[in-house]
Design an enzyme around this catalytic site. Structure first.
Site, PDB file in Angstrom:
ATOM      1  N   SER A  16       0.832  -1.206   0.000  1.00 43.95           N
ATOM      2  CA  SER A  16       0.000   0.000   0.000  1.00 43.95           C
ATOM      3  C   SER A  16       0.867   1.256   0.000  1.00 43.95           C
ATOM      4  O   SER A  16       0.573   2.216  -0.710  1.00 43.95           O
ATOM      5  CB  SER A  16      -0.939   0.019   1.204  1.00 43.95           C
ATOM      6  OG  SER A  16      -1.832  -1.067   1.113  1.00 43.95           O
ATOM      7  N   ASP A  84      -5.047  -1.045  -5.450  1.00 42.39           N
ATOM      8  CA  ASP A  84      -4.492  -1.745  -4.287  1.00 42.39           C
ATOM      9  C   ASP A  84      -5.396  -2.945  -3.980  1.00 42.39           C
ATOM     10  O   ASP A  84      -6.559  -2.960  -4.374  1.00 42.39           O
ATOM     11  CB  ASP A  84      -4.441  -0.780  -3.080  1.00 42.39           C
ATOM     12  CG  ASP A  84      -3.512  -1.289  -1.977  1.00 42.39           C
ATOM     13  OD1 ASP A  84      -2.619  -2.121  -2.265  1.00 42.39           O
ATOM     14  OD2 ASP A  84      -3.664  -0.849  -0.819  1.00 42.39           O
ATOM     15  N   GLU A  85      -4.874  -3.941  -3.301  1.00 43.39           N
ATOM     16  CA  GLU A  85      -5.646  -5.165  -2.962  1.00 43.39           C
ATOM     17  C   GLU A  85      -6.222  -5.814  -4.221  1.00 43.39           C
ATOM     18  O   GLU A  85      -7.344  -6.340  -4.216  1.00 43.39           O
ATOM     19  CB  GLU A  85      -6.809  -4.842  -2.005  1.00 43.39           C
ATOM     20  CG  GLU A  85      -6.417  -4.105  -0.742  1.00 43.39           C
ATOM     21  CD  GLU A  85      -5.819  -4.982   0.338  1.00 43.39           C
ATOM     22  OE1 GLU A  85      -5.635  -6.191   0.106  1.00 43.39           O
ATOM     23  OE2 GLU A  85      -5.509  -4.441   1.409  1.00 43.39           O
ATOM     24  N   ALA A  86      -5.449  -5.792  -5.294  1.00 41.10           N
ATOM     25  CA  ALA A  86      -5.947  -6.254  -6.603  1.00 41.10           C
ATOM     26  C   ALA A  86      -6.259  -7.747  -6.634  1.00 41.10           C
ATOM     27  O   ALA A  86      -6.957  -8.216  -7.533  1.00 41.10           O
ATOM     28  CB  ALA A  86      -4.926  -5.913  -7.688  1.00 41.10           C
ATOM     29  N   GLN A  87      -5.778  -8.478  -5.631  1.00 42.63           N
ATOM     30  CA  GLN A  87      -6.104  -9.918  -5.578  1.00 42.63           C
ATOM     31  C   GLN A  87      -7.607 -10.160  -5.495  1.00 42.63           C
ATOM     32  O   GLN A  87      -8.101 -11.206  -5.900  1.00 42.63           O
ATOM     33  CB  GLN A  87      -5.391 -10.596  -4.397  1.00 42.63           C
ATOM     34  CG  GLN A  87      -5.913 -10.301  -3.000  1.00 42.63           C
ATOM     35  CD  GLN A  87      -5.286  -9.057  -2.361  1.00 42.63           C
ATOM     36  OE1 GLN A  87      -4.584  -8.297  -3.012  1.00 42.63           O
ATOM     37  NE2 GLN A  87      -5.552  -8.849  -1.078  1.00 42.63           N
ATOM     38  N   CYS A 177       8.184 -17.606   6.123  1.00 42.75           N
ATOM     39  CA  CYS A 177       8.838 -18.504   5.171  1.00 42.75           C
ATOM     40  C   CYS A 177       8.085 -19.839   5.224  1.00 42.75           C
ATOM     41  O   CYS A 177       7.281 -20.065   6.130  1.00 42.75           O
ATOM     42  CB  CYS A 177      10.315 -18.692   5.535  1.00 42.75           C
ATOM     43  SG  CYS A 177      10.576 -19.651   7.035  1.00 42.75           S
TER      44      CYS A 177
END
Ligand SMILES: [Zn+2]
Length: 195
Positions: A16, A84-87, A177
């Site tokens: 962001s 933003d937050e394009a998922q 991870c």
């Protein structure tokens, strides 16, 4: 023809902040920038993109059923569209963003690549298929390794089941991870200074 960009990173990788800095940069040079984000419910209108490091700016919100070519027109057009937050966009909306590049619009999407089950989000999948430029925003795990997983944490344990979007739940998310993502499914996460 302009390009469609996908800049992806895990939770907390300052996506962001990058989106806001990119918008600022284009605006300073006189470009007309439309800052936007998808709604995870049916709400539309105005909202704010805010980053954990303190930057924020007003943005326009669109629902899943919105045609994004019309959305840009209704907002007075743009030289640069930053999402933003394009998922959370639908595949169809990413197709529409791609169409915009043919009309000389630069489209820059920021978002997560995968969900807490490490599966691609609908919008991210389509972006990986269509973007001319794909770039990773890197981030680090609590152990110091590169974080690649978006872990959903409930009661100190990483969980891998449930709906993609949990509204109003008491879970937290942490970028990890793969080794820590596996380890803390079995073992409770030690507290950090910030948790
Ligand atoms: Zn780790």
């Amino acid at each position: 023809m302009k390009r469609l960009y996908f800049k992806y990173g895990v939770m907390g990788s300052s996506k962001s902040a990058s989106a806001l800095m990119t918008a600022f940069n284009y605006r300073q040079k006189g470009y007309n920038v439309l800052l936007a984000k998808p709604s995870i419910d049916t709400r539309e209108g105005r909202d704010v993109i805010s980053s954990r490091i303190g930057l924020s700016a007003e943005c326009k919100v669109f629902s899943k059923s919105k045609n994004l070519i019309n959305f840009v027109k209704e907002n007075g057009g743009a030289d640069v569209v930053i999402v933003d937050e394009a998922q959370f966009c639908t595949a169809k909306q990413i197709d529409e963003l791609k169409e915009l590049t043919l009309n000389d619009v630069v489209v820059i999407c920021y978002g997560l690549k995968t969900n807490f089950k490490s599966e691609l989000f609908e919008g991210s999948k389509r972006l990986l298929e269509l973007a001319e430029s794909v770039q990773e925003i890197k981030s680090v795990c609590r152990c110091g390794s590169k974080a690649t997983m978006n872990a959903r944490v409930v009661n100190g344990f990483v969980i891998t089941e449930g709906k993609e979007i949990q509204i109003g739940g008491d879970e937290k998310y942490e970028a990890m991870c793969f080794a820590c993502y596996k380890k803390y499914q079995k073992e409770q996460l030690p507290q950090t200074k910030n948790s």
